[in-house]
Design a protein around this motif. Structure first.
Motif, PDB file in Angstrom:
ATOM      1  N   PHE A  83      27.897 -19.626 -11.614  1.00  0.00           N
ATOM      2  CA  PHE A  83      28.289 -19.416 -10.226  1.00  0.00           C
ATOM      3  C   PHE A  83      27.078 -19.298  -9.315  1.00  0.00           C
ATOM      4  O   PHE A  83      26.003 -18.893  -9.738  1.00  0.00           O
ATOM      5  CB  PHE A  83      29.111 -18.128 -10.104  1.00  0.00           C
ATOM      6  N   ASP A 126      34.019 -13.679  -7.698  1.00  0.00           N
ATOM      7  CA  ASP A 126      33.350 -14.482  -8.725  1.00  0.00           C
ATOM      8  C   ASP A 126      33.305 -13.742 -10.064  1.00  0.00           C
ATOM      9  O   ASP A 126      33.338 -14.351 -11.125  1.00  0.00           O
ATOM     10  CB  ASP A 126      31.913 -14.816  -8.293  1.00  0.00           C
ATOM     11  N   ASN A 129      36.790 -25.769  -9.349  1.00  0.00           N
ATOM     12  CA  ASN A 129      37.674 -24.705  -9.817  1.00  0.00           C
ATOM     13  C   ASN A 129      38.891 -25.268 -10.540  1.00  0.00           C
ATOM     14  O   ASN A 129      39.392 -24.665 -11.486  1.00  0.00           O
ATOM     15  CB  ASN A 129      38.140 -23.843  -8.638  1.00  0.00           C
ATOM     16  N   MET A 139      35.008 -11.922 -26.705  1.00  0.00           N
ATOM     17  CA  MET A 139      36.407 -12.172 -26.376  1.00  0.00           C
ATOM     18  C   MET A 139      37.029 -13.185 -27.340  1.00  0.00           C
ATOM     19  O   MET A 139      38.220 -13.174 -27.589  1.00  0.00           O
ATOM     20  CB  MET A 139      36.538 -12.698 -24.940  1.00  0.00           C
ATOM     21  N   ILE A 187      35.063 -24.667 -21.730  1.00  0.00           N
ATOM     22  CA  ILE A 187      34.116 -24.932 -20.647  1.00  0.00           C
ATOM     23  C   ILE A 187      33.254 -23.689 -20.453  1.00  0.00           C
ATOM     24  O   ILE A 187      33.546 -22.623 -20.978  1.00  0.00           O
ATOM     25  CB  ILE A 187      34.840 -25.188 -19.314  1.00  0.00           C
ATOM     26  N   GLU A 218      44.655 -22.329 -19.641  1.00  0.00           N
ATOM     27  CA  GLU A 218      43.795 -21.322 -19.036  1.00  0.00           C
ATOM     28  C   GLU A 218      42.329 -21.738 -19.226  1.00  0.00           C
ATOM     29  O   GLU A 218      42.008 -22.492 -20.154  1.00  0.00           O
ATOM     30  CB  GLU A 218      44.026 -19.971 -19.727  1.00  0.00           C
ATOM     31  N   PRO A 219      41.424 -21.221 -18.358  1.00  0.00           N
ATOM     32  CA  PRO A 219      40.015 -21.624 -18.455  1.00  0.00           C
ATOM     33  C   PRO A 219      39.428 -21.461 -19.857  1.00  0.00           C
ATOM     34  O   PRO A 219      38.710 -22.338 -20.336  1.00  0.00           O
ATOM     35  CB  PRO A 219      39.313 -20.683 -17.473  1.00  0.00           C
ATOM     36  N   ASP A 220      39.742 -20.354 -20.523  1.00  0.00           N
ATOM     37  CA  ASP A 220      39.089 -20.100 -21.810  1.00  0.00           C
ATOM     38  C   ASP A 220      39.627 -21.006 -22.919  1.00  0.00           C
ATOM     39  O   ASP A 220      39.030 -21.112 -23.981  1.00  0.00           O
ATOM     40  CB  ASP A 220      39.224 -18.626 -22.208  1.00  0.00           C
ATOM     41  N   ARG A 235      37.479 -14.434 -16.370  1.00  0.00           N
ATOM     42  CA  ARG A 235      38.589 -15.297 -16.787  1.00  0.00           C
ATOM     43  C   ARG A 235      38.066 -16.468 -17.613  1.00  0.00           C
ATOM     44  O   ARG A 235      38.658 -16.850 -18.625  1.00  0.00           O
ATOM     45  CB  ARG A 235      39.302 -15.818 -15.544  1.00  0.00           C
ATOM     46  N   ILE A 236      36.951 -17.028 -17.177  1.00  0.00           N
ATOM     47  CA  ILE A 236      36.362 -18.144 -17.921  1.00  0.00           C
ATOM     48  C   ILE A 236      35.855 -17.670 -19.277  1.00  0.00           C
ATOM     49  O   ILE A 236      35.936 -18.392 -20.271  1.00  0.00           O
ATOM     50  CB  ILE A 236      35.239 -18.785 -17.079  1.00  0.00           C
ATOM     51  N   ASP A 237      35.358 -16.439 -19.321  1.00  0.00           N
ATOM     52  CA  ASP A 237      34.881 -15.900 -20.596  1.00  0.00           C
ATOM     53  C   ASP A 237      36.033 -15.519 -21.524  1.00  0.00           C
ATOM     54  O   ASP A 237      35.804 -15.033 -22.626  1.00  0.00           O
ATOM     55  CB  ASP A 237      33.996 -14.671 -20.346  1.00  0.00           C
ATOM     56  N   GLY A 238      37.252 -15.687 -21.042  1.00  0.00           N
ATOM     57  CA  GLY A 238      38.390 -15.463 -21.917  1.00  0.00           C
ATOM     58  C   GLY A 238      38.944 -14.049 -21.905  1.00  0.00           C
ATOM     59  O   GLY A 238      39.704 -13.672 -22.790  1.00  0.00           O
ATOM     60  N   ALA A 239      38.541 -13.263 -20.909  1.00  0.00           N
ATOM     61  CA  ALA A 239      39.071 -11.906 -20.820  1.00  0.00           C
ATOM     62  C   ALA A 239      40.382 -11.940 -20.036  1.00  0.00           C
ATOM     63  O   ALA A 239      40.422 -12.462 -18.933  1.00  0.00           O
ATOM     64  CB  ALA A 239      38.068 -10.994 -20.132  1.00  0.00           C
ATOM     65  N   ALA A 272      31.665 -13.569 -23.727  1.00  0.00           N
ATOM     66  CA  ALA A 272      32.663 -14.610 -24.023  1.00  0.00           C
ATOM     67  C   ALA A 272      32.883 -14.713 -25.538  1.00  0.00           C
ATOM     68  O   ALA A 272      34.020 -14.873 -26.002  1.00  0.00           O
ATOM     69  CB  ALA A 272      32.222 -15.950 -23.467  1.00  0.00           C
ATOM     70  N   ALA A 315      37.798 -26.274 -13.879  1.00  0.00           N
ATOM     71  CA  ALA A 315      37.577 -25.063 -14.676  1.00  0.00           C
ATOM     72  C   ALA A 315      38.892 -24.426 -15.104  1.00  0.00           C
ATOM     73  O   ALA A 315      38.935 -23.706 -16.100  1.00  0.00           O
ATOM     74  CB  ALA A 315      36.751 -24.058 -13.876  1.00  0.00           C
ATOM     75  N   GLY A 316      39.951 -24.678 -14.332  1.00  0.00           N
ATOM     76  CA  GLY A 316      41.218 -24.027 -14.633  1.00  0.00           C
ATOM     77  C   GLY A 316      41.426 -22.751 -13.852  1.00  0.00           C
ATOM     78  O   GLY A 316      42.364 -22.000 -14.108  1.00  0.00           O
ATOM     79  N   LEU A 317      40.541 -22.473 -12.901  1.00  0.00           N
ATOM     80  CA  LEU A 317      40.683 -21.265 -12.088  1.00  0.00           C
ATOM     81  C   LEU A 317      41.736 -21.464 -11.009  1.00  0.00           C
ATOM     82  O   LEU A 317      42.293 -20.517 -10.491  1.00  0.00           O
ATOM     83  CB  LEU A 317      39.350 -20.902 -11.438  1.00  0.00           C
ATOM     84  N   MET A 371      30.855 -21.913 -17.039  1.00  0.00           N
ATOM     85  CA  MET A 371      30.609 -22.114 -15.611  1.00  0.00           C
ATOM     86  C   MET A 371      29.493 -21.205 -15.135  1.00  0.00           C
ATOM     87  O   MET A 371      29.391 -20.056 -15.557  1.00  0.00           O
ATOM     88  CB  MET A 371      31.898 -21.815 -14.842  1.00  0.00           C
ATOM     89  N   ARG A 426      27.997 -20.304 -25.209  1.00  0.00           N
ATOM     90  CA  ARG A 426      29.328 -20.695 -25.675  1.00  0.00           C
ATOM     91  C   ARG A 426      29.360 -22.096 -26.246  1.00  0.00           C
ATOM     92  O   ARG A 426      30.366 -22.523 -26.775  1.00  0.00           O
ATOM     93  CB  ARG A 426      30.322 -20.636 -24.516  1.00  0.00           C
TER      94      ARG A 426
END
Lengths: 279, 361
Positions: free
Chosen positions: B81, A169, B47, B102, B77, B71-73, A175-179, B99, B50-52, B79, B150
């Protein structure tokens, strides 16, 4: 009192391990006369640090009489870059392998692991050829390269297994945070792996510092590590053997690894506990 | 606020089909809840949004934008968990700002946004702590805060309350609902907890075996479940199922169970249901009650045991050879062994096909 046998056993074990060290220490503090005429196990009558100062700054090794200090510096010049390279490369490789993005990644890891089980003596000759072809033979760079390659399998194993235990997780969140690949490694994974870094650092430092064969083979003249110098000093066939100086020199040569272990002690133990070296 | 449109989403791992042909639209500002047992594919679907994970078929649109290959970013979006997934080595402040960092925002901008959200969630005093120094509830707040900072177009939550204890979960439920009403963000929320689904959802999507079983407002899903799976999954204690034949008495419809006839006053049988047809009758516990003295269409039952829960009393009753659960108020309480006259609420009853379990009425 029920614990008495336990403590007795532990004391005996500790004594067995430490006894040679104590003999070395006591011998290094004796003048040469006392060594030649007394028992090896007798404590010094007239303790002196003369042997230590000679070993550090005055003993003649390969024609120069400036003691171990010169070679000591050589060793650091080898260890520091080799340590940095093998840790950086191993951590990054371990991280990449821990992502297991495809099935063949695990096979790649298995291939790398084979490297753990081949002693360096076996691959010494091909390595010499490789380093020579790279034009690095007899240079510091060549030696650092050799150490990095030989340490890579082990360091990668350490980091890969640790990173595998990091909750998925966390990677998803990054990944979602853009890293991306490197940002996740640098900001999230590497800070987490500090205890593992300590384990890798202590073990790799010990391994590279204590190395003899690579230093002897790859280092150019005047760049050889302290282990090679120690061998020259203690293995000299000419003149009278100065046991006190040899003992002092050996202890000086061993000192950094002991210090590194003691200084990183708590982190090291935490790293071992964190499963860094579990299969 | 964005409309999220899923079109024919499919996902399989090797030969295992996890999702088949999912078509869904999440309206702008809607709170859509994906509800289902574990392994039904709801988390996989989240997922994918989300693009995961990449779907093996179908397209995803956010508004007019096709985001399937992004890609997710890049999808705008955020998320939350179940495990919170806070970065252990970073302070709360850095967790929340990560975020934005980044994205390349300036330190001042990040600080301002983090401060705003921290104030909203009342976690300002926690900003310099590490996640390990926080309680579960506080970690949950930080995780929500990290997502809010975000200002995402679409908000995704994966069982965010499952790791909290009961009291805290109830508090956070209220808080999440308030947050959503305040921000009206398009939200997709995954849970296996039907209470959460009922609380939040503007619509509930009930999933099982990789398919959408029903997608409707919570009260409709509860009152008119589309099939036996939904009927059995939503509602606690679960719906009572009785298999029998439809019959017609002089004063209304009934269900014949072997030699017993259960009157179902008010059951409106439509769409070509026939007398004598085999059906599964579904009745919620609150639709089986003690008959009043002047009721005519009653049936005899036999109390097996009672289960007091505080506000309600669940009574296990033997009815026509089968055990059913009835919900009563504690004042009514019959005692075990007692014979009672029951009234079944035919208006609220559901009828399902015996073979495929689909709703008939």
């Amino acid at each position: 009192m029920r614990r008495l046998p336990l403590y007795l056993m532990l004391s005996i074990a500790a004594l067995m391990v430490l006894f040679p060290l104590l003999v070395m220490l006591s011998t290094s503090l004796k003048p040469l006369d006392e060594i030649n005429h007394g028992s090896l196990f007798a404590l010094p009558q007239d303790p002196t640090l003369a042997a230590w100062t000679k070993a550090w700054g005055g003993a003649c090794i390969s024609g120069t009489c400036r003691g171990l200090s010169v070679w000591f510096a050589n060793s650091f010049a080898i260890v520091l870059p080799a340590l940095f390279c093998s840790l950086a490369l191993g951590a990054l490789t371990g991280y990449a392998l821990s992502l297991r993005t495809a099935r063949w990644v695990d096979m790649l890891f298995a291939a790398l692991l084979i490297g753990l089980f081949i002693p360096p003596q076996v691959t010494l000759y091909p390595m010499i050829v490789l380093v020579r072809e790279m034009g690095l033979f007899g240079t510091l760079g060549g030696l650092v390269f050799a150490h990095t390659v030989w340490g890579l399998a082990f360091v990668t194993l350490l980091f890969r297994n640790f990173f595998l235990s990091v909750p998925r997780d966390l990677l998803k969140a990054a990944r979602i945070d853009g890293a991306g690949f490197l940002a996740t490694f640098w900001h999230v994974m590497l800070p987490l792996s500090l205890p593992v870094c300590a384990v890798a650092l202590v073990l790799q430092f010990t391994y590279i510092w204590n190395d003899f064969i690579l230093g002897l083979t790859f280092a150019g003249p005047g760049q050889q590590p302290v282990t090679v110098a120690l061998n020259v000093l203690a293995g000299s066939q000419f003149g009278q053997q100065e046991y006190n100086v040899n003992m002092a020199a050996t202890m000086i040569a061993a000192l950094p690894t002991i210090l590194v272990y003691l200084l990183s002690g708590r982190l090291f133990v935490r790293g071992i506990a964190a499963g860094a070296v579990k299969g | 606020m964005q409309r999220v449109h899923l079109q024919g989403i499919a996902k399989s791992f090797g030969a295992t089909k996890v999702l088949e042909q999912i078509d869904l639209t999440i309206e702008p500002g809607e709170f859509l809840v994906l509800l289902g047992p574990s392994g039904c594919g709801k988390s996989t679907l989240l997922n994918i949004v989300a693009g995961l994970e990449q779907p093996t078929g179908g397209r995803i649109h956010f508004g007019d934008r096709d985001v399937t290959d992004l890609e997710p970013d890049q999808r705008d979006i955020a998320m939350v968990f179940q495990s919170y997934a806070l970065y252990p080595t970073m302070s709360v402040r850095r967790n929340m700002g990560f975020a934005l960092k980044m994205q390349g925002l300036s330190t001042a901008e990040i600080a301002a946004k983090v401060a705003d959200v921290a104030k909203l969630l009342q976690i300002e005093h926690l900003l310099d702590r590490k996640p390990a120094q926080l309680s579960g509830g506080q970690q949950q707040r930080v995780a929500i805060g990290r997502a809010l900072v975000r200002e995402p177009q679409v908000f995704l939550l994966d069982e965010p309350l499952s790791n909290l204890d009961a009291k805290l979960r109830a508090d956070m439920r209220v808080e999440l609902k308030r947050l959503h009403e305040r921000g009206r963000r398009t939200t997709l929320y995954v849970t296996h907890d039907q209470v959460e689904a009922m609380t939040f959802a503007s619509r509930i999507v009930v999933m099982d075996k990789g398919r959408v079983q029903q997608c409707d407002r919570p009260e409709v899903v509860y009152a008119k479940p589309a099939n036996r799976f939904v009927a059995g999954f939503v509602g606690a204690p679960t719906m009572n199922f009785l298999e029998g034949e439809l019959a017609l008495l002089s004063d209304g419809p009934a269900l014949r169970l072997k030699e017993n006839l259960l009157p179902l006053p008010g059951l409106w049988a439509s769409r070509g249901l026939q007398v004598g047809q085999k059906v599964v009758l579904g009745l919620r516990p609150e639709h089986i009650g003690l008959a009043a003295a002047d009721d005519v269409g009653t049936c005899p039952g036999h109390v097996v045991m009672t289960e007091p829960t505080g506000p309600d009393l669940y009574v296990r009753i033997r009815l026509a050879g089968q055990e059913v659960t009835s919900r009563m108020s504690p004042g009514q309480a019959p005692s075990p062994g007692q014979k009672v006259a029951l009234e079944l609420d035919g208006k609220a009853a559901s009828l399902f096909d015996v073979a495929d379990g689909q709703r008939l009425n």
